[in-house]
Write a protein that holds these residues in place. Structure first.
Motif, PDB file in Angstrom:
ATOM      1  N   THR A 210       1.038  -1.243  -0.030  1.00 15.69           N
ATOM      2  CA  THR A 210      -0.251   0.004  -0.121  1.00 15.69           C
ATOM      3  C   THR A 210       0.944   1.083   0.011  1.00 15.69           C
TER       4      THR A 210
ATOM      5  N   CYS B 162      -1.124  -5.812  -0.486  1.00 18.78           N
ATOM      6  CA  CYS B 162      -2.771  -5.434  -0.842  1.00 18.78           C
ATOM      7  C   CYS B 162      -2.770  -6.056  -2.077  1.00 18.78           C
TER       8      CYS B 162
ATOM      9  N   CYS C 126      -5.326   0.621  -3.303  1.00 14.37           N
ATOM     10  CA  CYS C 126      -4.009   0.246  -2.619  1.00 14.37           C
ATOM     11  C   CYS C 126      -3.275   1.463  -2.027  1.00 14.37           C
TER      12      CYS C 126
ATOM     13  N   TYR D 257      -9.119  -8.346   2.530  1.00 16.39           N
ATOM     14  CA  TYR D 257      -7.591  -8.163   2.263  1.00 16.39           C
ATOM     15  C   TYR D 257      -6.766  -9.532   2.199  1.00 16.39           C
TER      16      TYR D 257
END
Length: 907
Positions: free
Chosen positions: A75, A84, A105, A114
Motif C-alpha cells: 500500500t 495489498c 491500495c 484483504y
C-alpha cells in the motif's frame, strides 16, 4: 499495540518500492515434507484456483511468496510489506488481485477485504492466523504458508483457508512420519548442579523473590520446591519452603479473601506440594485446599447469562484461566484420593485441538485452538491419571511425536524454530509416562546439552543466561518423574526451618519494585539501535522508512515517564519541523492531512502528542491538525467503493476504536467540544452491553481490552452522566478479563500491550481497582527483558519488541492519554536528520532524565526509594540519583477523583 492494530502490524517493511516481482521459482517437486517450504495462494474469489510455490532454501514468509513465483504490491500508506495485491504467472497472465478498480491500495485495506496470512509448521494440519507480518515469519523446512483474500477477525477465528496444510504440503498429503526417532544422542541432566543453582536463588533458603521485587514469587517458589524434591527427596530445603508457603497461603491463593473462592491454580499448586511432601492438603496453611477446589467448580459459562466471575465454561475451576491451572486442580484432587467432578475432566478434553495438541488457554468449545507441547504434555499426564480418556491421550501422544525435532527438543509454540527448555521438559515427562522412553531420553539428552555451567537452564536452545522458569521442569524431566508421581519421604527427620515463618501481613500498597523498571525501559526506547538519529523509529531492521505511529507511541511513553525529555524533544521537533525520514517522508505523508485520504486517527494521534508536550496542534508539522480533524468528522456513512466513512460521527479513514478515541481526545483537549459531539456519540454507541468496545470500525462485535481502555480514557475526558456510566461499565469489564498471572488477553495472547492499556484504564479509578493494577504491573515487570524492552506476550516468542515496549513503559505509569502532559522547557533543540539518513547519532553526555520533576503516576508521586535493579550487574550507585520511583505508599493518587475539568482553553 491494540488488538485492532494486529492487522496493521503487517506493515513492518524496510523496502522502498511498492511492487515486488517474483524470483525464478523453485520447481514444486524440489520441496518435500522435510526440505524447503511451500506457499499456497487462493485465487478462488477472483475465479482462479489455489496456486502453490516452493522455496528450497526458505528464509522469511515474505521471501517465500516471491521465491515461490508470486508478485505483490503493497500500500502507498504502509509500504510493500502490507500486501495489498498478489498475482501469479500461472493465473491470468500474472494479473494482481484485487484489481485497482476494487482497491486502489493507497491506504490499509479494510479487515473485511484483504489478504490474510496463515501458517503451519511441519506435521501441523490446522492453520494458525499470523498476527504479524510475513517479514517476521522465520521459515524452516517443512513449513507451509497460505494467503486468502476476504475478511477475518483479529483472532483468526473466521476466514480460514478452505484447504488444510496437508492439502497443499509438498508431497501431497504426506507429512513427516511421527514414528521417526530423534537422532541426537541421549544425555543426563546434572541434577545436583541444577538443584544447587536453584537453592542459590532462594532468599533465606525459603522463597524466590524476583530481581528488584520485595514480595515473593509464590509460583516460582512452589516450582523450586517440586524441583528440589525431584533432585533429592531428602533435601531439608523442601520442608523449609513448604513451611514458608503454608504461612503465606492466604497471600498466594486467597487474595480475594479467606472465605472467597481461591485462585484455583495457586490452590492446586499448594495442594500438590502438600501431597508431595506427605502433608495434608485439607489442612494446609489453615485451608481445606481440596474442599475449596471441589466446591468452586463453574456450573456454567458466560453463555448462560448468569456467569460466575472466573468462569469461562462449565466445568472450569473458578479463576483457573489457563489449561495448566485446570489440569493441576484435577491432579490435586486425584492425588488426594478425591474423584474430580466429571465436568472438570471433560473440560480438559474440550481444549484439545484437532491435531491432538492442547491449547494453553481455557477456550470455550468451538473457539480457535492452537496447541503447544508443554500444555499437551501436562494434560496428557493428568488425563492418563484420571482414566477413561484413552483416545484423547493417544491423540496427544501422536501430537507430541510429530512435534519433536530431530535433536530431541520441542518448540515452545506453533511456528517456533528453536527448541524450548520448558516445552521439552514437559513433553519428556509425558512421553516417559506414556511409554515412549526412547523419545523421552532424546529429549532429556537435548536438555542436558542446554544446561549452563552454573547448573541452571535458559529459556531456549543456545541461551547464555539461566532463568528460574525453565529450570524446575528440566529437573523433573531429568529425574524421570512428574507431578503425577513425585513424592518425598517424610518418615525420616528433616531439618526444621532456621527461623520462624514470617507473619502474613497485607501491605498497604505495592512496593516500589512491583512494577517494571522504567529507567531501563526508557533506555531501551531511546537507544541508538532503536531510535534512529534520536528522532524516529523505522518500520524494521535495515529500513530507513519511519514508522510514524510507533514513533508517536514512543513519544507518549517518554512523556509519561519524564525520564528522557531531551530525546522526547528530539522526536517532537522532528515531527513538528517537517523532519524527513530516509525516504523523504514527513509525518504529513502519514496523516494525509489536507488530502482526500486524510486519516482522522493518525491526525488525532499527532495532535494529541502536540497537546501533551505544550505545542500548538493548530500549527504542528506545517498543518492545522485541529481544523483537519474537524473536517474529518463524517456527516454520513460512505457507500461502496468509497470506504472513507464508517458512520455519522466517525472520522475519515479511522478503522478502529483506537483511532476514534485518539481523535476525540485531541479535539477535546483543543477545546473543540461542539465539534466532538457527534464523534463522542458514535463512540458511545459502539459500546456493548457488557461494557466492552469492539476493536474495529465498523464493529466486528468482538470485545477488546485495548480498545475498551482507550474508549474509557476518552469518555472520562469527555465527562457527563452518559459518559461516566459508560466508563464505569468499561472498567468493570476490563477488571473481569484479568488473567490469573495479572496479565490481560490481547491479539497475541497474554499480552503486554493489553495489560499496559488496562493499567491506564483501571487507573481512572485507581482506588477501586488497586489489586488489579498491582497484579498487572507485576505481570509487566515479569515480561521485561535484560535490555529493558518487553516481550509481546507471555507465551509468545521471547525477545524485546519496540511496539510492546512503548506501550508497557507508558502504560505502567497509569497516566491516561486524556491528561498526559510533559513540560519540555529547559531542553535543547535537536538537529533534524537529512532525507538520506546520513546524519550521525547525536548523544549528550549524562543525558538520562529531562525535567527534574520526575514522574507523576496515576497513583501517587514519590521521590524516595530504591527502584528496580535487574540482574545485569548494574551498580547500585549508578541508580541512586534517580528521583523518579513508582512509590505507591498509601496508594495516594494524583487524580483523587476523575478529572472532568472544562477542557476549554487547553492548548
Amino acid at each position: 499495540m491494540s488488538a485492532a492494530t494486529a492487522l496493521l502490524v503487517l506493515a513492518a517493511s524496510g523496502l522502498t518500492f511498492l511492487t515486488v516481482s517474483p524470483a525464478a521459482a523453485d520447481p514444486l517437486g524440489d520441496c518435500t515434507a522435510t526440505k524447503g517450504a511451500v506457499v499456497a495462494v487462493d485465487f478462488g474469489p477472483f475465479g482462479g484456483l489455489v496456486e502453490r510455490g516452493c522455496d528450497t532454501a526458505p528464509t522469511t514468509g515474505f521471501d517465500l511468496l516471491h521465491e515461490g513465483g508470486f508478485n505483490t504490491t503493497g500500500t502507498g500508506h504502509d509500504g510493500p510489506a502490507f500486501i495489498c495485491r498478489i498475482g501469479a504467472g500461472s493465473f491470468n497472465s500474472g494479473t494482481q488481485y484485487p484489481t485497482p478498480d476494487k482497491d486502489d491500495c493507497v491506504l490499509t485495506p479494510p479487515a473485511t477485504a484483504y489478504w490474510s496470512y496463515w501458517t503451519a509448521s511441519p506435521g501441523q494440519d490446522d492453520w494458525t492466523y499470523s498476527q504479524y507480518g510475513a517479514m517476521d515469519r522465520k521459515l524452516g523446512d517443512g513449513d507451509v504458508d497460505a494467503w486468502v483474500y476476504g475478511g477475518t477477525d483479529i483472532g483468526g477465528s473466521t476466514g480460514q483457508p478452505t484447504f488444510t496444510p496437508d492439502d497443499v504440503r509438498a508431497g501431497g498429503t504426506d507429512t513427516p512420519d511421527p514414528g521417526n526417532t530423534p537422532t541426537d544422542a541421549p544425555g543426563d541432566v546434572d541434577l545436583a548442579a541444577a538443584a544447587a543453582w536453584l537453592k542459590g536463588s532462594l532468599i533465606d533458603g525459603e522463597r524466590i523473590v524476583d530481581d528488584g521485587a520485595d514480595t515473593p514469587n509464590h509460583l516460582l517458589t512452589t516450582e523450586t520446591a517440586y524441583a528440589l524434591a525431584a533432585a533429592d527427596r531428602k533435601d531439608a530445603t523442601v520442608s523449609k519452603i513448604a513451611a514458608f508457603l503454608a504461612a503465606h497461603t492466604d497471600d498466594y491463593a486467597y487474595l480475594a479473601g479467606k472465605d472467597e473462592a481461591p485462585d484455583a491454580t495457586a490452590a492446586a499448586r499448594l495442594a500438590l506440594l502438600a501431597e508431595i511432601t506427605g502433608q495434608d492438603p485439607t489442612g494446609f496453611g489453615g485451608h481445606d485446599l481440596i474442599g475449596d477446589l471441589k466446591k468452586n467448580v463453574c456450573a456454567a459459562g458466560p453463555e448462560s447469562g448468569e456467569a460466575t466471575p472466573g468462569c469461562t465454561a462449565k466445568g472450569d475451576f473458578r479463576n483457573a484461566t489457563y489449561a495448566d491451572g485446570q489440569a493441576l486442580s484435577v491432579l490435586a484432587l486425584l492425588r488426594a484420593g478425591v474423584t474430580p467432578p466429571a465436568d472438570t475432566v471433560d473440560r480438559l478434553t474440550q481444549i484439545q485441538c484437532k491435531d491432538g495438541g492442547v491449547t494453553s488457554i481455557l477456550i470455550r468449545p468451538g473457539e480457535y485452538c492452537d496447541g503447544d507441547p508443554a500444555t499437551t504434555g501436562l494434560v496428557a499426564l493428568v488425563l492418563q491419571k484420571a482414566g477413561g480418556h484413552d483416545d484423547e491421550v493417544a491423540e496427544a501422544r501422536v501430537y507430541l511425536k510429530k512435534a519433536q525435532r530431530e535433536d530431541g527438543s520441542f518448540p515452545g509454540y506453533t511456528g517456533a524454530t528453536t527448541g524450548s527448555v520448558a516445552a521439552t521438559a514437559h513433553a519428556a515427562q509425558a512421553l516417559r509416562a506414556l511409554g515412549d522412553t526412547g523419545r523421552a531420553d532424546s529429549a532429556v539428552g537435548w536438555l542436558s546439552r542446554q544446561q549452563l555451567d552454573g547448573g541452571g537452564f535458559g529459556f531456549e536452545e543456545g541461551a547464555t543466561d539461566p532463568a528460574l522458569y525453565p529450570t524446575p521442569p528440566a529437573i523433573l524431566a531429568g529425574a524421570g518423574t512428574s507431578l503425577v508421581t513425585l513424592t518425598t519421604k517424610n518418615s525420616d527427620p528433616t531439618e526444621p526451618p532456621t527461623s520462624e515463618p514470617p507473619t502474613s501481613q497485607q501491605p498497604t500498597g505495592p512496593a516500589p519494585g512491583d512494577g517494571p523498571d522504567l529507567k531501563k525501559g526508557v533506555a531501551y526506547l531511546t537507544s541508538a539501535a532503536n531510535l534512529r538519529q534520536g528522532q524516529y523509529y523505522t518500520t524494521g531492521a535495515g529500513s530507513s522508512r519511519a514508522d510514524f505511529g510507533l514513533t508517536i507511541d514512543g513519544a507518549y511513553a517518554l512523556a509519561a515517564t519524564g525520564l528522557n525529555n531531551a530525546k522526547l524533544r528530539g522526536i517532537v521537533d522532528f515531527l513538528d519541523k517537517g523532519g524527513k525520514d530516509g525516504e523523504g517522508r514527513t509525518v504529513q505523508d502519514w496523516t494525509d492531512s489536507g488530502t482526500p485520504y486524510a486519516a482522522g486517527g493518525s491526525i488525532g494521534k499527532t495532535a494529541l502528542l502536540a497537546e501533551a508536550v505544550g505545542r500548538d496542534p493548530r500549527d504542528f508539522g506545517g498543518q492545522d491538525l485541529i481544523d483537519a480533524l474537524d473536517r474529518a468528522v463524517c456527516t454520513k456513512p460512505s457507500t461502496a467503493p468509497d470506504r472513507s466513512c464508517a458512520a455519522k460521527g466517525a472520522y475519515t479513514y479511522a478503522p478502529s476504536v483506537f483511532s476514534q478515541s485518539l481523535a476525540v481526545m485531541a479535539q477535546l483537549r483543543a477545546g473543540e467540544k461542539t465539534a466532538a459531539e457527534e464523534p463522542i456519540a458514535y463512540l458511545e454507541s459502539l459500546q456493548h452491553d457488557n461494557g466492552a468496545w469492539p476493536s474495529l470500525i465498523p464493529s466486528t462485535n468482538d470485545s477488546d481490552v485495548d480498545s475498551t481502555a482507550m474508549a474509557a480514557m476518552t469518555l472520562d475526558l469527555a465527562g457527563g452522566d452518559t459518559a461516566d456510566k459508560a466508563v464505569d461499565k468499561a472498567l468493570d469489564w476490563i477488571a473481569s478479563k484479568q488473567l490469573a498471572d495479572g496479565g490481560f488477553p490481547g491479539a497475541a495472547g497474554d499480552s503486554v500491550n493489553s495489560t499496559a492499556l488496562a493499567v491506564q484504564g483501571l487507573s481512572l479509578d485507581a482506588e477501586s481497582y488497586r489489586a488489579e493494577i498491582t497484579k498487572a504491573r507485576k505481570f509487566l515487570a515479569g515480561q521485561q527483558n535484560a535490555d529493558g524492552g518487553f516481550n509481546v506476550a507471555k507465551d509468545g516468542q521471547r525477545g524485546s519488541d519496540l511496539r510492546a515496549s512503548t506501550q508497557a513503559v507508558g502504560g505502567a505509569t497509569g497516566i491516561s492519554f486524556g491528561v498526559l502532559e510533559r513540560d519540555l522547557s529547559g531542553t535543547s533543540a535537536q538537529p533534524t536528520p537529512s532525507p538520506s539518513g546520513s546524519l550521525p547519532e547525536i548523544t549528550t553526555p549524562g543525558d538520562t532524565a529531562g525535567s527534574a520533576g520526575g514522574t507523576d503516576t496515576a497513583w501517587g508521586t514519590g521521590g524516595t526509594g530504591g527502584g528496580v535493579l535487574a540482574s545485569t550487574g548494574a551498580q547500585v550507585s549508578a541508580l541512586a540519583g534517580i528521583a523518579l520511583i513508582l512509590v505507591l505508599a498509601g496508594w495516594r493518587t494524583v487524580v483523587a477523583a476523575r478529572r472532568r475539568a472544562d477542557m476549554g482553553g487547553r492548548p
